[in-house]
Design a protein around this motif. Structure first.
Motif, PDB file in Angstrom:
ATOM      1  N   TYR A  42      40.618 -29.952 -25.206  1.00 59.13           N
ATOM      2  CA  TYR A  42      40.505 -31.366 -25.477  1.00 59.13           C
ATOM      3  C   TYR A  42      39.783 -31.624 -26.799  1.00 59.13           C
ATOM      4  O   TYR A  42      39.984 -32.643 -27.440  1.00 59.13           O
ATOM      5  N   ASN A  57      34.831 -22.931 -21.446  1.00 58.13           N
ATOM      6  CA  ASN A  57      35.492 -24.044 -20.770  1.00 58.13           C
ATOM      7  C   ASN A  57      36.799 -24.349 -21.492  1.00 58.13           C
ATOM      8  O   ASN A  57      36.810 -25.033 -22.515  1.00 58.13           O
ATOM      9  N   PHE A  74      33.110 -19.132 -32.574  1.00 58.01           N
ATOM     10  CA  PHE A  74      32.677 -20.332 -31.858  1.00 58.01           C
ATOM     11  C   PHE A  74      33.807 -20.844 -30.971  1.00 58.01           C
ATOM     12  O   PHE A  74      33.625 -21.146 -29.802  1.00 58.01           O
ATOM     13  N   PRO A 113      14.425 -29.740 -18.578  1.00 57.83           N
ATOM     14  CA  PRO A 113      14.626 -31.132 -18.980  1.00 57.83           C
ATOM     15  C   PRO A 113      13.895 -32.122 -18.088  1.00 57.83           C
ATOM     16  O   PRO A 113      13.333 -33.083 -18.584  1.00 57.83           O
ATOM     17  N   GLY A 139      34.335 -32.283 -20.750  1.00 51.43           N
ATOM     18  CA  GLY A 139      33.724 -32.791 -21.975  1.00 51.43           C
ATOM     19  C   GLY A 139      32.822 -31.819 -22.705  1.00 51.43           C
ATOM     20  O   GLY A 139      32.643 -31.923 -23.902  1.00 51.43           O
ATOM     21  N   VAL A 140      32.233 -30.883 -21.959  1.00 49.70           N
ATOM     22  CA  VAL A 140      31.305 -29.957 -22.613  1.00 49.70           C
ATOM     23  C   VAL A 140      31.535 -28.542 -22.105  1.00 49.70           C
ATOM     24  O   VAL A 140      32.103 -28.334 -21.039  1.00 49.70           O
ATOM     25  N   VAL A 141      31.093 -27.590 -22.914  1.00 50.92           N
ATOM     26  CA  VAL A 141      31.015 -26.211 -22.445  1.00 50.92           C
ATOM     27  C   VAL A 141      29.598 -26.066 -21.919  1.00 50.92           C
ATOM     28  O   VAL A 141      28.646 -26.086 -22.693  1.00 50.92           O
ATOM     29  N   GLU A 149      25.587 -26.673 -30.013  1.00 50.12           N
ATOM     30  CA  GLU A 149      26.959 -26.146 -30.045  1.00 50.12           C
ATOM     31  C   GLU A 149      27.952 -27.174 -29.520  1.00 50.12           C
ATOM     32  O   GLU A 149      29.052 -27.328 -30.049  1.00 50.12           O
ATOM     33  N   SER A 178      17.890 -24.038 -13.797  1.00 50.41           N
ATOM     34  CA  SER A 178      18.162 -25.154 -14.684  1.00 50.41           C
ATOM     35  C   SER A 178      17.183 -26.302 -14.462  1.00 50.41           C
ATOM     36  O   SER A 178      17.141 -27.233 -15.225  1.00 50.41           O
ATOM     37  N   ARG A 233      23.946 -27.304 -19.591  1.00 48.34           N
ATOM     38  CA  ARG A 233      23.976 -27.480 -18.147  1.00 48.34           C
ATOM     39  C   ARG A 233      22.614 -27.885 -17.597  1.00 48.34           C
ATOM     40  O   ARG A 233      22.507 -28.352 -16.486  1.00 48.34           O
ATOM     41  N   ASN A 234      21.545 -27.715 -18.394  1.00 46.35           N
ATOM     42  CA  ASN A 234      20.224 -28.119 -17.931  1.00 46.35           C
ATOM     43  C   ASN A 234      19.978 -29.617 -18.086  1.00 46.35           C
ATOM     44  O   ASN A 234      18.972 -30.116 -17.619  1.00 46.35           O
ATOM     45  N   LEU A 235      20.893 -30.316 -18.762  1.00 47.15           N
ATOM     46  CA  LEU A 235      20.689 -31.742 -18.977  1.00 47.15           C
ATOM     47  C   LEU A 235      21.170 -32.537 -17.764  1.00 47.15           C
ATOM     48  O   LEU A 235      22.046 -32.083 -17.026  1.00 47.15           O
ATOM     49  N   SER A 236      20.617 -33.724 -17.601  1.00 50.51           N
ATOM     50  CA  SER A 236      21.090 -34.584 -16.520  1.00 50.51           C
ATOM     51  C   SER A 236      22.428 -35.192 -16.917  1.00 50.51           C
ATOM     52  O   SER A 236      22.806 -35.195 -18.091  1.00 50.51           O
ATOM     53  N   ARG A 247      18.817 -28.725  -9.115  1.00 52.85           N
ATOM     54  CA  ARG A 247      20.025 -28.058  -8.637  1.00 52.85           C
ATOM     55  C   ARG A 247      19.764 -26.574  -8.650  1.00 52.85           C
ATOM     56  O   ARG A 247      18.980 -26.068  -7.879  1.00 52.85           O
ATOM     57  N   PHE A 261      27.090 -23.679 -23.373  1.00 58.17           N
ATOM     58  CA  PHE A 261      26.740 -23.839 -24.783  1.00 58.17           C
ATOM     59  C   PHE A 261      25.455 -24.655 -24.916  1.00 58.17           C
ATOM     60  O   PHE A 261      25.130 -25.458 -24.051  1.00 58.17           O
ATOM     61  N   ALA A 293      37.652 -28.153 -21.952  1.00 62.67           N
ATOM     62  CA  ALA A 293      36.879 -28.821 -22.997  1.00 62.67           C
ATOM     63  C   ALA A 293      37.324 -28.352 -24.380  1.00 62.67           C
ATOM     64  O   ALA A 293      37.410 -29.147 -25.314  1.00 62.67           O
ATOM     65  N   MET A 321      31.404 -33.035 -17.020  1.00 63.68           N
ATOM     66  CA  MET A 321      30.970 -31.651 -16.923  1.00 63.68           C
ATOM     67  C   MET A 321      32.169 -30.713 -17.052  1.00 63.68           C
ATOM     68  O   MET A 321      32.089 -29.645 -17.631  1.00 63.68           O
ATOM     69  N   ARG A 322      33.308 -31.142 -16.490  1.00 60.12           N
ATOM     70  CA  ARG A 322      34.455 -30.253 -16.465  1.00 60.12           C
ATOM     71  C   ARG A 322      35.205 -30.274 -17.786  1.00 60.12           C
ATOM     72  O   ARG A 322      35.615 -29.238 -18.291  1.00 60.12           O
ATOM     73  N   THR A 333      18.739 -26.012 -26.090  1.00 60.60           N
ATOM     74  CA  THR A 333      18.754 -25.971 -24.631  1.00 60.60           C
ATOM     75  C   THR A 333      20.189 -25.885 -24.126  1.00 60.60           C
ATOM     76  O   THR A 333      21.062 -26.584 -24.630  1.00 60.60           O
TER      77      THR A 333
END
Lengths: 411, 526
Positions: free
Chosen positions: A238, A232, A224, A396, B367-369, B376, A392, B422-425, A388, B372, A235, B364-365, B419
């Motif tokens: 951090y 990333n 993981f 959602p 805080g998250v992968v 995750e 994607s 990256r698909n989330l707003s 976008r 994933f 991330a 986006m840069r 999901t």
């Protein structure tokens, strides 16, 4: 309903695209065969039966696929961690050297001890050869693509040096400078699985390695972290992950798999010795590079890499049958496998486009209109929620499509 | 004049069309419908602009503002509907078409070449009268005229990289004016400005309108919208949810039109008895990317049950300060301690262990992968906790339960927990990060721009959550460029300017004007 179908379509496209890529390469290859005056249909028939036509052919393909699979699993681990390991060749050699050394030093150990020990030696040798560029990348910011390629060359010369020097076969001395070891202990021979064929334990080792690779990446905390670092780095850092350690580990594991391939190559060779007579790549069969293609072919997933290695291994074996059957020049075979590589590697962008296409088709089927214009980048970053990337946009936002809320407030 | 040559290019075309009926509108967009896979981005949207007015386009992220403007600017083709200018129907198939029709756009992210001068940037892409040679002196003269006429002060010979953000924006506006636009679209133009700069900009915009141009102003800052607009059109879920004027409406009504339900614009500020010191920063010095001293001797303390707001224009050391606290950037000197533990230059994992939660500025840069899944990303911090991992293997049952739980509790809008993130707003990604960070029961929260780019509904929720943590006795350092947000949430407000803490003011007595002066580097406002 539509959603299920959409998902099916999308998942079906995944494995289909590399297959289509191979098909395209073969079609272009057919024209090449024609240009050389051969009959492509006859050629491809020979190719197929040469790879999968009988037990002998299948076992030949399996032999070829085994190192591809092992290297490929290592590539999956490295690439998923965003580390580009081009050092498969060197890691195979390093693994083979350590494995051979162990067998040469302890030839009389019983088979159940010697064989695992020899395989372990291969894994450790390859792991060391992957650990070096890992350390260089993590702590000295040396690009791993460069260092792994350089270490391929170092390994090649190291093998030549050792096989002409300390590891040289004393018995063949009078025959001149043949860079090979003496015949290895019979206790270190990989046992055959099926009497009378060449199927040996190597493929079992490779499939197990693929399963281990999968479990490592997707079932353990360590995997993981490695994938998080690959996805990333910022991330991951951090979130308190040790990025450098993970980079070193990824290359070490990756090298370990290639080293295992090196051990399997030695312990299942017909001559049952390590020989560099036809150059280092003669020994590795270029599996260090072809394994990358197998892994990409398998979508960088260790389990998908299993069939991918068989297919690609079959292609390599069959290509020579093709050459014999239609009497075309040998370079054509190389060109053909090159074509396959190019098409497979570029298939990722084809996958993306095919997904877009599939989504659009299912959109039209749903009744929505769709122009030929692709949703390009929106104005700025003001509306990250607006459509976008086409792949994607589907899920959602659909929760907030206008149909769901029709009330309008007018002041 | 180069600009005239451009005008003449479009002239013959427009003359060849049938004589247009008189229209009260400069721009008319009728029944614009644009469908993307899975999303109806614009649903029969009507939007028009009269010459001489500022018409605001208001809406949440994903409401369809960008799509509508991309249709106007030729980046998208509408599925249905028509665009008319001065009554004449247009088909705009590319930005160059739009520019030729007199439509200008100032993007939120400036489209300037940093290594060129202001004059060169303005001339870029235009045909020179002396081609193939350039004719920069003429361009420069015209820039000077324009900047004097509209109060857009900028040195034509300065390189763009030398300019401050506000100046760069003026260059963008000058670029559009130079091309003699009749319709100017400004996409979130105030996001990067200090309150004083915003006032200046609004004055410029009013004057541009008075001169007969039509302006489209895109923003989500309601008080600016109220002060600059002649008319306001609100979009929600791709359709027009209302059209009004500032005189007829209020900020609360606008917010309700945007979200579709009543929204609490000013969050409740719970009265909490402050406790002991949780975060101590002492004489901290941190170098920026270019080796400059980005944080220049900052000392501050945040108490349990307190929200300390750090206001300032972006780029004054906030990012470096936050990174130094989180252990992501080396502190040159000074100390940081969390809940009594010295964490100066400690590894991020140790800082977290000491009790820090960090909501990063660039979610986006940092805080998250993005590749994933939601689940995750929820596990990014607690991946090795015994509850979720045993003998190095992840326990998917527990992980799934925990993630679904957090998704529900923090109202993350996602089809399911598998999901890809990256698909989330943007707003939902921010909620995801908040869910992850706050569920680890932190002692200190470092929240950088938590509501930037987030729609009103999500911002309301995020603010509520921060207030809740405060009531739980958490010490929060809120870094924000949004003065309204700082004023609404914080108990004490510090203003950072060029790496120094200008002053710390009690939020009860602070005024935007006073903070604005401090943000501009004007020392203690009496």
């Amino acid at each position: 309903m539509t959603e299920i179908r959409q998902r099916l379509l999308r998942n079906a496209i995944g494995p289909m695209v590399p297959l289509t890529a191979v098909l395209l390469a073969l079609i272009i290859g057919a024209f090449m065969v024609l240009a050389f005056g051969g009959d492509p249909i006859e050629g491809y028939r020979a190719m197929f039966s040469g790879a999968f036509g009988g037990w002998d052919e299948l076992s030949e393909t399996t032999l070829r696929a085994t190192p591809l699979l092992l290297v490929g699993v290592g590539i999956c681990i490295a690439f998923r961690s965003s580390v580009i390991n081009i050092g498969g060749e060197g890691q195979i050699i390093a693994g083979a050297l350590l494995c051979t050394t162990i067998v040469l030093v302890l030839p009389d150990l019983p088979r159940p001890v010697l064989l695992p020990l020899a395989l372990l030696g291969g894994a450790v040798g390859g792991a060391f050869w992957g650990w070096m560029p890992g350390m260089l990348k993590a702590y000295a910011a040396v690009n791993e693509i460069l260092s792994t390629i350089m270490l391929n060359i170092v390994a090649g010369y190291l093998m030549q040096f050792l096989l002409l020097g300390p590891m040289k076969d004393r018995q063949s001395e009078e025959l001149g400078d043949i860079a090979q070891t003496e015949r290895l202990s019979e206790n270190a021979k990989l046992p055959t699985l099926l009497e009378g064929t060449q199927f040996n334990l190597g493929i079992v080792v490779a499939v197990l390695a693929a399963i281990v690779g999968f479990v490592l990446l997707w079932r353990t905390s360590l995997g993981f972290e490695m994938r998080a670092v690959g996805g990333n780095q910022i991330a991951a850092q951090y979130a308190g992950m040790r990025v450098k350690r993970n980079i070193v580990l990824a290359l070490t594991f990756s090298g370990m798999m290639s080293g295992l391939a090196g051990a399997v190559l030695v312990l299942s060779s017909t001559a049952h010795r390590l020989s560099v007579e036809s150059g280092p790549s003669g020994f590795t069969q270029l599996a260090g590079f072809n394994g990358i293609v197998a892994a990409l072919f398998g979508a960088l997933h260790p389990l998908w890499t299993i069939p991918a290695s068989f297919l690609f291994g079959g292609l390599l074996v069959g290509a020579f049958a093709l050459q014999r059957a239609v009497q075309v020049a040998t370079p054509l075979v190389v060109a053909l496998s090159g074509l396959v590589v190019v098409f497979v590697v570029s298939s990722e962008s084809i996958v993306t486009r095919a997904r877009e296409w599939a989504e659009r088709v299912s959109q039209i089927a749903k009744g929505g209109s769709s122009s030929g214009n692709e949703p390009s980048t929106p104005l700025g970053a003001t509306d990250p929620g607006s459509p976008r990337a086409p792949d994607s946009a589907s899920e959602p936002e659909s929760t907030q499509t206008p149909e769901t809320s029709s009330e309008t407030i007018v002041t | 004049m180069p600009a005239n040559s451009l005008q003449s290019q479009s002239q013959p075309e427009s003359q060849s069309e049938s004589p247009s009926p008189p229209s009260p509108y400069l721009l008319e967009m009728r029944g614009i419908t644009k469908q993307f896979p899975g999303v109806l981005a614009n649903d029969r949207v009507d939007f028009n602009v009269k010459a001489g007015e500022v018409h605001t386009l208001l809406g949440e992220n994903g409401a369809g503002k960008s799509t509508l403007m991309n249709v106007l600017y030729g980046l998208h083709q509408p599925d249905e509907g028509e665009v008319r200018m001065n009554g004449e129907q247009l088909s705009i198939s590319s930005p160059s078409d739009a520019i030729a029709r007199g439509i200008g756009m100032v993007h939120q992210h400036f489209m300037l070449v940093p290594t060129l001068t202001v004059t060169e940037n303005v001339a870029l892409g235009l045909k020179s009268d002396r081609r193939p040679l350039t004719d920069l002196p003429t361009v420069e003269k015209r820039i000077t005229e324009l900047s004097q006429a509209y109060g857009l002060q900028v040195d034509p010979n300065a390189y763009v990289w030398q300019l401050a953000v506000g100046e760069r924006q003026r260059v963008e506006i000058l670029k559009a004016l130079y091309r003699e636009v009749s319709l100017l679209v400004l996409d979130e133009p105030t996001a990067v400005l200090t309150p004083q700069e915003v006032e200046e900009l609004i004055a410029v915009l009013r004057q541009l309108a008075t001169d007969g141009r039509g302006l489209v102003f895109i923003s989500h800052k309601l008080h600016e919208v109220m002060s600059v607009s002649d008319r306001i059109t609100v979009l929600r879920d791709g359709h027009v949810s209302g059209e009004t004027t500032p005189a007829e409406t209020s900020r609360e009504q606008l917010a309700q039109m945007m979200v579709g339900r009543p929204v609490k614009l000013v969050p409740d500020k719970p009265e909490v008895d402050v406790g002991e010191v949780k975060l101590v920063i002492k004489d901290l010095e941190v170098e920026g990317d270019r080796g400059n001293l980005a944080v220049n001797g900052i000392s501050l303390e945040v108490l349990a049950g307190e929200i300390f707001g750090l206001a300032g224009v972006s780029g004054n050391g906030q990012r470096e300060l936050a990174q130094a606290i989180a252990g992501l950037r080396e502190a040159k000197s000074g100390t940081v301690s969390i809940d009594g533990t010295d964490v100066t230059n400690a590894h991020p994992s140790s800082v977290r262990k000491a009790g820090l939660s960090y909501v990063p500025e660039e979610r986006m840069r940092d805080g998250v992968v993005s590749g994933f899944s939601v689940s995750e990303n929820m596990m990014l911090l607690s991946r090795r906790e015994s509850e979720f991992a045993r003998f190095g293997f992840m326990r998917f049952g527990a992980i799934k339960e925990h993630s679904s739980n957090l998704v529900d509790r923090f109202a993350v809008k996602t089809p399911n927990i598998d999901t890809p993130t990256r698909n989330l707003s943007g707003g939902n990604i921010q909620k995801l990060i908040l869910a992850r960070e706050l569920s680890s029961s932190p002692k200190v929260i470092l929240a950088a721009q938590p509501t930037r780019g987030v729609d009103i509904g999500a911002a309301e929720y995020i603010n509520e959550q921060l207030a809740k943590q405060k009531a739980n006795g958490c010490a929060t350092l809120l870094v924000s460029e949004d003065l309204d947000e700082v004023l609404a949430l914080a108990d004490r407000i510090g203003v950072i300017y060029e790496g120094r803490l200008m002053d710390v003011i009690d939020a009860k007595t602070a005024t935007p004007h006073q903070l604005g002066l401090l943000m501009a580097g004007v020392a203690k406002a009496a």
